[in-house]
Enzyme design. Structure first.
Site, PDB file in Angstrom:
ATOM      1  N   GLU A 178       2.586   1.614  -3.861  1.00  0.00           N
ATOM      2  CA  GLU A 178       1.734   1.788  -4.851  1.00  0.00           C
ATOM      3  C   GLU A 178       0.944   3.205  -4.946  1.00  0.00           C
ATOM      4  O   GLU A 178       0.990   3.977  -5.795  1.00  0.00           O
ATOM      5  CB  GLU A 178       0.831   0.932  -5.089  1.00  0.00           C
ATOM      6  N   GLU A 192       5.868  12.812   0.919  1.00  0.00           N
ATOM      7  CA  GLU A 192       6.637  12.404  -0.180  1.00  0.00           C
ATOM      8  C   GLU A 192       6.294  12.992  -1.474  1.00  0.00           C
ATOM      9  O   GLU A 192       7.206  13.402  -2.129  1.00  0.00           O
ATOM     10  CB  GLU A 192       6.670  10.865  -0.193  1.00  0.00           C
ATOM     11  N   SER A 208       2.011   6.133  -3.397  1.00  0.00           N
ATOM     12  CA  SER A 208       2.711   7.108  -3.459  1.00  0.00           C
ATOM     13  C   SER A 208       3.286   7.243  -5.130  1.00  0.00           C
ATOM     14  O   SER A 208       3.482   8.534  -5.435  1.00  0.00           O
ATOM     15  CB  SER A 208       4.037   7.185  -2.453  1.00  0.00           C
ATOM     16  N   ALA A 242       0.856  -1.106   0.043  1.00  0.00           N
ATOM     17  CA  ALA A 242      -0.119  -0.150  -0.112  1.00  0.00           C
ATOM     18  C   ALA A 242       0.727   1.361  -0.011  1.00  0.00           C
ATOM     19  O   ALA A 242       0.586   2.492  -0.668  1.00  0.00           O
ATOM     20  CB  ALA A 242      -0.870  -0.263   1.166  1.00  0.00           C
ATOM     21  N   CYS A 254      -6.190   5.467   6.129  1.00  0.00           N
ATOM     22  CA  CYS A 254      -4.730   4.961   5.841  1.00  0.00           C
ATOM     23  C   CYS A 254      -3.789   5.544   6.865  1.00  0.00           C
ATOM     24  O   CYS A 254      -3.564   6.755   7.135  1.00  0.00           O
ATOM     25  CB  CYS A 254      -4.138   5.389   4.341  1.00  0.00           C
TER      26      CYS A 254
END
Length: 414
Positions: free
Chosen positions: A247, A366, A249, A244, A357
């Site tokens: 993918e 990020e 980011s 998770a 999340c």
């Protein structure tokens, strides 16, 4: 007819937003046929989804307890997408089990710990941009492969303490994990490879513990007062967190760059100080959520929404792609990219409620750092592809670009 017949979900995700719009037009909940002929429902309205996910007692992600088709054997491990429901981790747990499995990793994603990662994210972004600067500014380069992919992956590798000899295999496995159009044989092999690789990682980190998330979770598993996680729960939680985090980011950064290159007026707003890179990130999350559909949830009891009912024990997906463009919330121009939109932060790209999340803050950081560094280093960057639509990932779950061709232009000094 459309209101009577289930909408067949395209496993390749060829037209994510067209499909989402169709679902939204048919009502807040719609009957669908999932890949493999599995019957289910889709929740496509923002208000309906917020009400539903705010009540965790009525909604479960535990197939073993609450999906009648899985319990009765109508859907089995032979289903190509079974890995999404057969794993036993915090995202598929219900009630107190969810709390138990989520607690050991919560401390890894506190605001303070994530903020402390900023210097390392900046350093990794700088290293990748240095590599790109060595290329000719007029040659087309795939920015997804050379930058959007590299920054979050390297950060995740360091966060989890993953040794370099596992990098190549993990890349291959994760690509297969999100490919929802693969065959049964391919899915089974990918599952075998995934568990073998993560089991090897756990064994390696037991022998070489360090200050990383994997070692911390192993310590929770091996607590002297008794294990707080079973070995399968440990492995499945690691699978969840890594796949998770990677993918989400990669898709977010790629989509944000693509949108900014296609909307120069929005780029000028940031350059003029009238908007921030954080605004860009939020509007990208709304318009192009990294996950198009949340998969799967189950009705613990009969759930009535807008005059229709999801019966107890049946499965449904949540259409993040639909709710992000719901005109009832975002207005008639909900399909437009506008980083000053007042409702840009009103999305569910990272979920909602108890399953929100844990890595959302890290993904946002990020993306913002990566975008700021990229456009600062290459102020003349431009799209290199033609006017057509860029190829996207073949998945109805993951929503991202397969490639992002750009011309970097001259590099400013680092």
């Amino acid at each position: 007819m459309l209101r009577q017949c289930p909408i067949v979900i395209d496993p390749s995700g060829r037209n994510i937003h067209g499909e989402a719009a169709q679902l939204r037009e048919l009502g807040p909940i719609v009957k669908v046929t999932l890949p493999g002929g599995v019957p289910g429902w889709a929740v496509a309205g923002h208000e309906a989804l917020a009400d539903l996910l705010a009540d965790p007692k009525r909604v479960s992600k535990d197939a073993y307890r609450h999906w009648r088709a899985w319990i009765d054997g109508e859907v089995t491990h032979a289903w190509p997408l079974s890995i999404w429901v057969s794993v036993q981790n915090m995202i598929t747990a219900y009630g107190s089990e969810h709390t138990r499995l989520r607690r050991p990793v919560m401390t890894a994603f506190t605001a303070r710990r994530v903020a402390a990662l900023r210097p390392r994210i900046e350093a990794v972004a700088g290293e990748m941009l240095d590599k790109l600067a060595g290329m000719s500014g007029e040659e087309a380069v795939d920015l997804r492969a050379g930058y959007a992919h590299e920054v979050p992956t390297r950060v995740m590798f360091e966060l989890f303490g993953i040794p370099e000899h596992s990098w190549g295999m993990l890349h291959k496995i994760i690509n297969g994990f999100f490919d929802t159009g693969i065959s049964v044989v391919q899915a089974r092999q990918n599952s075998v490879d995934l568990y073998a690789t993560m089991t090897d990682l756990v064994a390696y980190k037991r022998a070489h513990p360090a200050d990383d998330l994997t070692s911390a979770m192993i310590a929770a598993r091996d607590d002297e007062n008794g294990p707080r996680l079973s070995e399968k729960e440990l492995t499945d939680n690691l699978i969840l967190l890594f796949t998770a985090g990677y993918e989400t980011s990669v898709n977010l950064i790629s989509s944000a760059v693509d949108l900014m290159l296609r909307h120069p007026a929005q780029r000028e707003l940031v350059a003029a100080g009238l908007a921030t890179w954080e605004d860009v990130v939020e509007e990208t999350l709304r318009l192009e959520p990294p996950a198009a559909n949340g998969f799967l949830r189950f009705a613990v009891e009969d759930i009535e929404i807008g005059g229709s009912v999801i019966p107890k024990g049946e499965a449904f997906i949540v259409s993040f792609a639909s709710v992000g463009r719901d005109p009832a919330l975002h207005g008639a121009d909900a399909d437009a990219f506008d980083i000053t939109r007042p409702t840009r932060g009103d999305h569910m790209a990272f979920g909602y409620g108890v399953h929100y999340c844990l890595g959302a803050t890290l993904a946002r950081l990020e993306a913002a750092v990566s975008l700021a560094a990229l456009f600062e280093r290459f102020p003349e960057i431009s799209a290199a592809g033609g006017p057509g639509r860029l190829p996207r990932t073949e998945s109805f779950i993951s929503n991202g670009l397969r490639e992002l061709p750009v011309r970097l232009g001259p590099s400013k000094s680092a």
